[in-house]
Design an enzyme around this catalytic site. Sequence first.
Site, PDB file in Angstrom:
ATOM      1  N   ASP A 152     -12.613  -8.974   3.982  1.00 44.22           N
ATOM      2  CA  ASP A 152     -13.865  -9.047   3.215  1.00 44.22           C
ATOM      3  C   ASP A 152     -14.450 -10.458   3.340  1.00 44.22           C
ATOM      4  O   ASP A 152     -15.661 -10.629   3.515  1.00 44.22           O
ATOM      5  CB  ASP A 152     -13.642  -8.717   1.734  1.00 44.22           C
ATOM      6  CG  ASP A 152     -13.929  -7.247   1.416  1.00 44.22           C
ATOM      7  OD1 ASP A 152     -13.622  -6.388   2.262  1.00 44.22           O
ATOM      8  OD2 ASP A 152     -14.472  -6.968   0.325  1.00 44.22           O
ATOM      9  N   ASP A 182      -3.186 -18.439   1.274  1.00 43.13           N
ATOM     10  CA  ASP A 182      -4.208 -19.154   0.486  1.00 43.13           C
ATOM     11  C   ASP A 182      -4.856 -20.262   1.318  1.00 43.13           C
ATOM     12  O   ASP A 182      -6.075 -20.463   1.291  1.00 43.13           O
ATOM     13  CB  ASP A 182      -3.617 -19.693  -0.833  1.00 43.13           C
ATOM     14  CG  ASP A 182      -2.301 -20.430  -0.659  1.00 43.13           C
ATOM     15  OD1 ASP A 182      -1.693 -20.366   0.425  1.00 43.13           O
ATOM     16  OD2 ASP A 182      -1.850 -21.078  -1.634  1.00 43.13           O
ATOM     17  N   TYR A 215       0.805  -1.228   0.000  1.00 43.57           N
ATOM     18  CA  TYR A 215       0.000   0.000   0.000  1.00 43.57           C
ATOM     19  C   TYR A 215       0.839   1.281   0.000  1.00 43.57           C
ATOM     20  O   TYR A 215       0.278   2.367   0.061  1.00 43.57           O
ATOM     21  CB  TYR A 215      -0.936   0.004   1.219  1.00 43.57           C
ATOM     22  CG  TYR A 215      -2.243  -0.723   0.980  1.00 43.57           C
ATOM     23  CD1 TYR A 215      -2.259  -2.100   0.757  1.00 43.57           C
ATOM     24  CD2 TYR A 215      -3.454  -0.047   0.985  1.00 43.57           C
ATOM     25  CE1 TYR A 215      -3.454  -2.777   0.540  1.00 43.57           C
ATOM     26  CE2 TYR A 215      -4.653  -0.717   0.772  1.00 43.57           C
ATOM     27  CZ  TYR A 215      -4.650  -2.071   0.551  1.00 43.57           C
ATOM     28  OH  TYR A 215      -5.831  -2.731   0.345  1.00 43.57           O
ATOM     29  N   LYS A 249       2.993 -15.350   2.619  1.00 42.56           N
ATOM     30  CA  LYS A 249       3.162 -16.131   1.390  1.00 42.56           C
ATOM     31  C   LYS A 249       4.649 -16.373   1.204  1.00 42.56           C
ATOM     32  O   LYS A 249       5.226 -16.133   0.147  1.00 42.56           O
ATOM     33  CB  LYS A 249       2.536 -15.344   0.226  1.00 42.56           C
ATOM     34  CG  LYS A 249       2.362 -16.115  -1.061  1.00 42.56           C
ATOM     35  CD  LYS A 249       1.381 -17.276  -0.987  1.00 42.56           C
ATOM     36  CE  LYS A 249       1.522 -18.145  -2.213  1.00 42.56           C
ATOM     37  NZ  LYS A 249       0.798 -19.424  -2.110  1.00 42.56           N
ATOM     38  N   ASP A 275      -6.544  -7.010   3.891  1.00 43.28           N
ATOM     39  CA  ASP A 275      -7.677  -6.387   3.183  1.00 43.28           C
ATOM     40  C   ASP A 275      -8.583  -7.474   2.610  1.00 43.28           C
ATOM     41  O   ASP A 275      -9.808  -7.443   2.775  1.00 43.28           O
ATOM     42  CB  ASP A 275      -7.134  -5.495   2.061  1.00 43.28           C
ATOM     43  CG  ASP A 275      -8.254  -4.863   1.248  1.00 43.28           C
ATOM     44  OD1 ASP A 275      -9.207  -4.343   1.863  1.00 43.28           O
ATOM     45  OD2 ASP A 275      -8.183  -4.901   0.007  1.00 43.28           O
TER      46      ASP A 275
END
Length: 343
Positions: free
Chosen positions: A235, A207, A123, A174, A231
């Site tokens: 959701d 994942d 970001y 990751k 982020d």
Amino acid sequence: METTAEAMKAVAAVGEVFGRRFELETFPWGADHYLKTGVTMPPNGYAMLRDQFDAIFIGALGDPRVADNRHARDILLGTRFELDLYVNYRPVKLLHERLCPLKNRSTADVNFVVFRENTEGLYVSVGGRFKAGTTDEIAIQEELNTYKGVHRIVRHAFEFAAANGRRSVCMADKSNAMAEGHALWQRVFRELAPQYPGIQPRHLYIDALALLMVQNPAQFDVIVTNNLFGDIITDLGAALQGGLGVAGSANLHPGRTSMFEPVHGSAPKYAGTGRANPVGAVLSTALLLEDLGHAEAAAEIERCVAKTLRDGETTVDLGGKLTTSQVGDRLARMIAAPQATRA
Ligand code: IPM
Ligand code: MN
């Protein structure tokens, strides 16, 4: 935005019950203001928010008339960065089982918190475009991970777990594919975990975490991850608790002026229709009150929200018939007259 007005009704009502008057000052910053004046945030805006207020509430941002979303970046991301609000705290708590899209889940099965790093990662807008607009275009967006940044968010997650009786902290990265940046997350996690012997450390690739959040969310207590992954999974977390309309969030720098906002965006297609669900905004004010030391007031707001959800007194997204302001008024009345609704 309509949900903010309803959130402020809840704050006013809870202030009356608990004998506190919250002074509210409103700023017009947003798409309209930007389109009219060309200014997203005034130059002294961030310092003023930081120095003159105890807490900041930001309504949903995003407007199709501002194609590049500049105002949203300046106001929302700007406040996160300029005030160094490094903790994005997003509880994922199912308040009524009917709202969960998964089969046969009880409220106890979906009750965890996500700590999203909020000042670094992908970001930071480090990068650039070369030969933009041509078929040779190269676009680079760098991910920033600093020892200080990773350390303070991972430590916050462990401290929160220790202070709130949570049993485990799961760090998601990751590092199997992003061997440089996420090796730092691995190192910091390995360094900090032994300092919290009562808390079980766990690592998942992001994942796998997404898969397990859907298959069996009950296994999660505290999750900590970077800015972009946080982020995305918040959701997903919002979906587990009933949708974006019911998710609240806090952007914190512990001990300093912090900022609170619903997880949802501005949903321009619902603007002015009364369909927007104010619950996410209202629950964000509960997080604000908690941060200011009014834990009881925060709990009362959550209790009243849970009751309206139980009673089906909701906006259409949750199957109810009420408008945005009807839900807000109902909540404010319940908060103002707690003895009438306490079971
Ligand atoms: C959020 C939002 C923002 C983000 C957008 C509006 C920049 O999606 O708060 O989750 O990505 O952080
Ligand atoms: Mn988001």
